[in-house]
Write an enzyme that holds these catalytic residues in place. Sequence first.
Site, PDB file in Angstrom:
ATOM      1  N   CYS A   8       0.865  -1.071  -0.048  1.00 43.40           N
ATOM      2  CA  CYS A   8       0.087  -0.072  -0.023  1.00 43.40           C
ATOM      3  C   CYS A   8       0.921   1.170   0.076  1.00 43.40           C
ATOM      4  O   CYS A   8       2.176   1.014  -0.521  1.00 43.40           O
ATOM      5  CB  CYS A   8      -0.943   0.011   1.380  1.00 43.40           C
ATOM      6  N   ARG A  14      -3.574  -0.457   5.246  1.00 50.07           N
ATOM      7  CA  ARG A  14      -3.905  -1.828   4.633  1.00 50.07           C
ATOM      8  C   ARG A  14      -2.923  -2.856   4.582  1.00 50.07           C
ATOM      9  O   ARG A  14      -3.450  -3.990   4.766  1.00 50.07           O
ATOM     10  CB  ARG A  14      -4.542  -1.120   3.181  1.00 50.07           C
ATOM     11  N   SER A  15      -1.661  -2.793   3.888  1.00 47.55           N
ATOM     12  CA  SER A  15      -1.083  -3.840   3.727  1.00 47.55           C
ATOM     13  C   SER A  15      -0.690  -4.760   4.977  1.00 47.55           C
ATOM     14  O   SER A  15      -0.447  -5.850   4.907  1.00 47.55           O
ATOM     15  CB  SER A  15       0.076  -3.498   2.662  1.00 47.55           C
ATOM     16  N   ASP A 122      -8.405   4.025   1.037  1.00 51.79           N
ATOM     17  CA  ASP A 122      -7.368   4.343   2.175  1.00 51.79           C
ATOM     18  C   ASP A 122      -8.083   4.818   3.530  1.00 51.79           C
ATOM     19  O   ASP A 122      -8.819   5.762   3.217  1.00 51.79           O
ATOM     20  CB  ASP A 122      -6.609   5.595   1.584  1.00 51.79           C
TER      21      ASP A 122
END
Length: 150
Positions: A8, A14-15, A122
């Site tokens: 990300c 997120r990642s 995001d």
Amino acid sequence: MQKILMVCLGNICRSPLAEGILQSKVNSNIVSVDSAGTAAYHIGKLPDGRSIEVAQKHGIDITKQRARKFVVKDFDEFDIIFAMDDSNYQNILSLARNNTDEQKVRMILNETHPTKNLSVPDPYYGGNEGFENVYKMLDEACDIIADNLS
Ligand code: 4NP
């Protein structure tokens, strides 16, 4: 060993969730999962507290993770590189050296919505609901990824 990289922007929201979720669904003797960000802002930091919290709520500990930046060498290290959004996808592709590198890069939500090229939103500037929403999307995508890897 299959090596999967989740990418990300900041590698704090997120990642890290995608890494933790996929790791929880695969046999670690067969699949290894890592994550990185395309930006350098948060190198060395823990995941965002809201990601830690939503993961914990679902029984996943992501507090061992520390943010790092995506590097060109990751194309050699990993078999599949999943981008969380369109801008991550473009940034990763801009570093690809050849066709082999390019072919490793995928949009993660194409697992659940093939060919749509949808982005994981995001959640950084929003509230906790954003993180729960991201968790759900990633959980569904990782179910499919895990099935295809086993
Ligand atoms: P991520 O979220 O890419 O999911 O880790 C973000 C984290 C930090 C920033 C933007 C997005 N930031 O601008 O610092």
